[in-house]
Design a protein around this motif. Structure first.
Motif, PDB file in Angstrom:
ATOM      1  N   GLY A  41       0.787  -1.222   0.000  1.00  0.00           N
ATOM      2  CA  GLY A  41       0.000   0.000   0.000  1.00  0.00           C
ATOM      3  C   GLY A  41       0.817   1.268   0.000  1.00  0.00           C
ATOM      4  N   SER A  42       2.115   1.150  -0.259  1.00  0.00           N
ATOM      5  CA  SER A  42       2.980   2.335  -0.209  1.00  0.00           C
ATOM      6  C   SER A  42       2.951   3.154  -1.495  1.00  0.00           C
ATOM      7  N   GLY A  43       2.405   2.597  -2.582  1.00  0.00           N
ATOM      8  CA  GLY A  43       2.293   3.358  -3.828  1.00  0.00           C
ATOM      9  C   GLY A  43       3.154   2.853  -4.961  1.00  0.00           C
ATOM     10  N   LYS A  44       3.804   1.704  -4.786  1.00  0.00           N
ATOM     11  CA  LYS A  44       4.718   1.185  -5.809  1.00  0.00           C
ATOM     12  C   LYS A  44       3.992   0.865  -7.115  1.00  0.00           C
ATOM     13  N   THR A  45       2.923   0.078  -7.029  1.00  0.00           N
ATOM     14  CA  THR A  45       2.196  -0.299  -8.234  1.00  0.00           C
ATOM     15  C   THR A  45       1.480   0.903  -8.825  1.00  0.00           C
ATOM     16  N   THR A  46       1.031   1.837  -7.992  1.00  0.00           N
ATOM     17  CA  THR A  46       0.411   3.060  -8.515  1.00  0.00           C
ATOM     18  C   THR A  46       1.407   3.837  -9.362  1.00  0.00           C
ATOM     19  N   LEU A  47       2.670   3.905  -8.927  1.00  0.00           N
ATOM     20  CA  LEU A  47       3.688   4.594  -9.713  1.00  0.00           C
ATOM     21  C   LEU A  47       3.918   3.882 -11.041  1.00  0.00           C
ATOM     22  N   VAL A  48       3.999   2.566 -11.008  1.00  0.00           N
ATOM     23  CA  VAL A  48       4.167   1.800 -12.246  1.00  0.00           C
ATOM     24  C   VAL A  48       2.968   1.993 -13.171  1.00  0.00           C
ATOM     25  N   ASN A  49       1.762   2.006 -12.599  1.00  0.00           N
ATOM     26  CA  ASN A  49       0.566   2.222 -13.424  1.00  0.00           C
ATOM     27  C   ASN A  49       0.537   3.631 -14.007  1.00  0.00           C
ATOM     28  N   ALA A  50       1.097   4.597 -13.298  1.00  0.00           N
ATOM     29  CA  ALA A  50       1.204   5.956 -13.845  1.00  0.00           C
ATOM     30  C   ALA A  50       2.182   5.981 -15.005  1.00  0.00           C
ATOM     31  N   ILE A  51       3.304   5.290 -14.861  1.00  0.00           N
ATOM     32  CA  ILE A  51       4.320   5.254 -15.919  1.00  0.00           C
ATOM     33  C   ILE A  51       3.791   4.574 -17.166  1.00  0.00           C
ATOM     34  N   THR A  52       3.031   3.484 -16.993  1.00  0.00           N
ATOM     35  CA  THR A  52       2.554   2.713 -18.141  1.00  0.00           C
ATOM     36  C   THR A  52       1.199   3.171 -18.668  1.00  0.00           C
ATOM     37  N   GLY A  53       0.647   4.241 -18.101  1.00  0.00           N
ATOM     38  CA  GLY A  53      -0.536   4.860 -18.675  1.00  0.00           C
ATOM     39  C   GLY A  53      -1.870   4.400 -18.137  1.00  0.00           C
ATOM     40  N   PHE A  54      -1.872   3.484 -17.176  1.00  0.00           N
ATOM     41  CA  PHE A  54      -3.150   2.994 -16.655  1.00  0.00           C
ATOM     42  C   PHE A  54      -3.804   4.025 -15.731  1.00  0.00           C
ATOM     43  N   TYR A  55      -3.001   4.691 -14.893  1.00  0.00           N
ATOM     44  CA  TYR A  55      -3.515   5.740 -14.018  1.00  0.00           C
ATOM     45  C   TYR A  55      -2.615   6.961 -14.155  1.00  0.00           C
ATOM     46  N   PRO A  56      -2.831   7.816 -15.162  1.00  0.00           N
ATOM     47  CA  PRO A  56      -1.962   8.974 -15.368  1.00  0.00           C
ATOM     48  C   PRO A  56      -1.940   9.879 -14.133  1.00  0.00           C
ATOM     49  N   PRO A  57      -0.800  10.497 -13.832  1.00  0.00           N
ATOM     50  CA  PRO A  57      -0.724  11.375 -12.668  1.00  0.00           C
ATOM     51  C   PRO A  57      -1.528  12.650 -12.862  1.00  0.00           C
ATOM     52  N   GLN A  58      -2.097  13.171 -11.771  1.00  0.00           N
ATOM     53  CA  GLN A  58      -2.796  14.461 -11.850  1.00  0.00           C
ATOM     54  C   GLN A  58      -1.818  15.630 -11.817  1.00  0.00           C
ATOM     55  N   GLN A  59      -0.643  15.395 -11.225  1.00  0.00           N
ATOM     56  CA  GLN A  59       0.395  16.428 -11.181  1.00  0.00           C
ATOM     57  C   GLN A  59       1.737  15.773 -11.469  1.00  0.00           C
ATOM     58  N   GLY A  60       2.677  16.589 -11.932  1.00  0.00           N
ATOM     59  CA  GLY A  60       4.004  16.079 -12.223  1.00  0.00           C
ATOM     60  C   GLY A  60       4.154  15.684 -13.681  1.00  0.00           C
ATOM     61  N   GLN A  61       5.330  15.192 -14.004  1.00  0.00           N
ATOM     62  CA  GLN A  61       5.654  14.863 -15.383  1.00  0.00           C
ATOM     63  C   GLN A  61       6.411  13.547 -15.449  1.00  0.00           C
ATOM     64  N   ILE A  62       6.126  12.757 -16.479  1.00  0.00           N
ATOM     65  CA  ILE A  62       6.819  11.501 -16.730  1.00  0.00           C
ATOM     66  C   ILE A  62       7.438  11.588 -18.119  1.00  0.00           C
ATOM     67  N   LEU A  63       8.741  11.337 -18.204  1.00  0.00           N
ATOM     68  CA  LEU A  63       9.478  11.445 -19.460  1.00  0.00           C
ATOM     69  C   LEU A  63      10.107  10.106 -19.803  1.00  0.00           C
ATOM     70  N   ARG A 223      20.200   0.777  -7.810  1.00  0.00           N
ATOM     71  CA  ARG A 223      19.654   1.780  -6.892  1.00  0.00           C
ATOM     72  C   ARG A 223      18.196   1.453  -6.624  1.00  0.00           C
ATOM     73  N   VAL A 224      17.662   1.998  -5.523  1.00  0.00           N
ATOM     74  CA  VAL A 224      16.259   1.781  -5.195  1.00  0.00           C
ATOM     75  C   VAL A 224      15.634   3.079  -4.703  1.00  0.00           C
ATOM     76  N   LEU A 225      14.316   3.151  -4.867  1.00  0.00           N
ATOM     77  CA  LEU A 225      13.489   4.178  -4.238  1.00  0.00           C
ATOM     78  C   LEU A 225      12.589   3.468  -3.249  1.00  0.00           C
ATOM     79  N   VAL A 226      12.566   3.946  -2.006  1.00  0.00           N
ATOM     80  CA  VAL A 226      11.698   3.362  -0.982  1.00  0.00           C
ATOM     81  C   VAL A 226      10.521   4.304  -0.758  1.00  0.00           C
ATOM     82  N   LEU A 227       9.302   3.761  -0.883  1.00  0.00           N
ATOM     83  CA  LEU A 227       8.076   4.521  -0.681  1.00  0.00           C
ATOM     84  C   LEU A 227       7.387   4.074   0.602  1.00  0.00           C
ATOM     85  N   ASN A 228       6.686   5.014   1.216  1.00  0.00           N
ATOM     86  CA  ASN A 228       5.820   4.694   2.353  1.00  0.00           C
ATOM     87  C   ASN A 228       4.681   5.701   2.373  1.00  0.00           C
TER      88      ASN A 228
END
Length: 259
Positions: A41-63, A223-228
């Protein structure tokens, strides 16, 4: 980062009143294996879904390679060179291992009636080229003994390898793996780690991986990013980030909580 395949800049994603991601930023270098780590529930899959277009972010940019992909449909992002596997195996049941892997070539297949009409001279050459690529991936991941088996009857560890093979057949610039070791025993995990490293070495892959097993993270990731709770709490070399006191607290709580 000047040679970043993927950049996320202050990505925020909400679901109603729930903030699933808040100001998350990463840069994944070409040829790197970058890990996403964090409690459930930390947001890992949500970030992946934002990157792959399933749940686009409301703010920010993906390049992707410096070009914005915000708001693109998932199939458009796949056309740009992003392939992924899923936490829950998403194979086509009732089809063989070979046919499932061949599906990874769909973004390169451009059927038309004229090509079908002149199949021996036109479409057959294209089909042979696709099949050759698939055979290379089958050999790389040692799937030849199971090639004609239906995916419904093979073990989970083998199913995960088939899904990896299907993603590799798309010849991705960025390979996204969502918990590729989930449900595996220790021996299967070791095999999968080896196959991911072999594929990266042979194909020059850039990999973004979600993983809960810390032994896998330290063995694979540069390298890693840790989310919580949707926020980044640590980022850097795998062993250093995992040893961060904030990461330990996120996983097991404060000492008085553990007591």
């Amino acid at each position: 980062m000047t040679d970043a395949v993927l950049e996320c800049r202050n990505v925020t994603r909400r679901f109603g009143g729930v903030v699933a991601l808040k100001d998350v930023s990463i840069a994944v270098a070409r040829g790197e294996i970058f890990g996403l780590v964090g409690p459930n529930g930390s947001g890992k899959t949500t970030l992946v879904n934002a990157i792959t277009g399933f749940y686009p972010p409301q703010q920010g940019q993906i390049l992707l390679d410096g070009q914005p992909i915000n708001g693109m449909k998932p199939f458009r992002i796949a056309d740009r060179g992003v392939a992924r596997t899923f936490q829950n195996v998403a194979l086509f049941h009732g089809m063989s291992v070979l046919d499932n892997i061949l599906m990874g070539r769909h973004i390169y297949m451009k059927p038309n009636p004229l090509a079908s009409l002149f199949y021996p001279w036109w479409a057959a050459r294209e089909e042979t080229a696709h099949r050759r690529k698939v055979e290379e991936v089958i050999d790389l991941l040692q799937l030849a003994p199971a090639r004609d088996e239906y995916v419904d009857v093979i073990p989970l560890g083998l199913q995960k390898r088939v899904e990896l093979a299907r993603a590799l057949c798309a010849e991705p610039r960025l390979l996204v793996l969502d918990e590729p070791m989930a449900g595996m025993n220790q021996e299967e995990k070791e095999y999968m780690v080896r196959f991911i490293l072999d594929a990266q070495d042979a194909l020059g892959l850039t990999v973004l991986i979600i993983e809960h097993h810390m032994d896998v993270v330290t063995a694979l990731c540069d390298r890693v990013l840790v989310l919580n709770n949707g926020q980044q709490i640590a980022q850097g070399p795998a062993r250093e980030a995992i040893a961060d006191p904030r990461v330990i607290e996120a996983y097991i709580g404060k000492p008085r909580d553990a007591a």
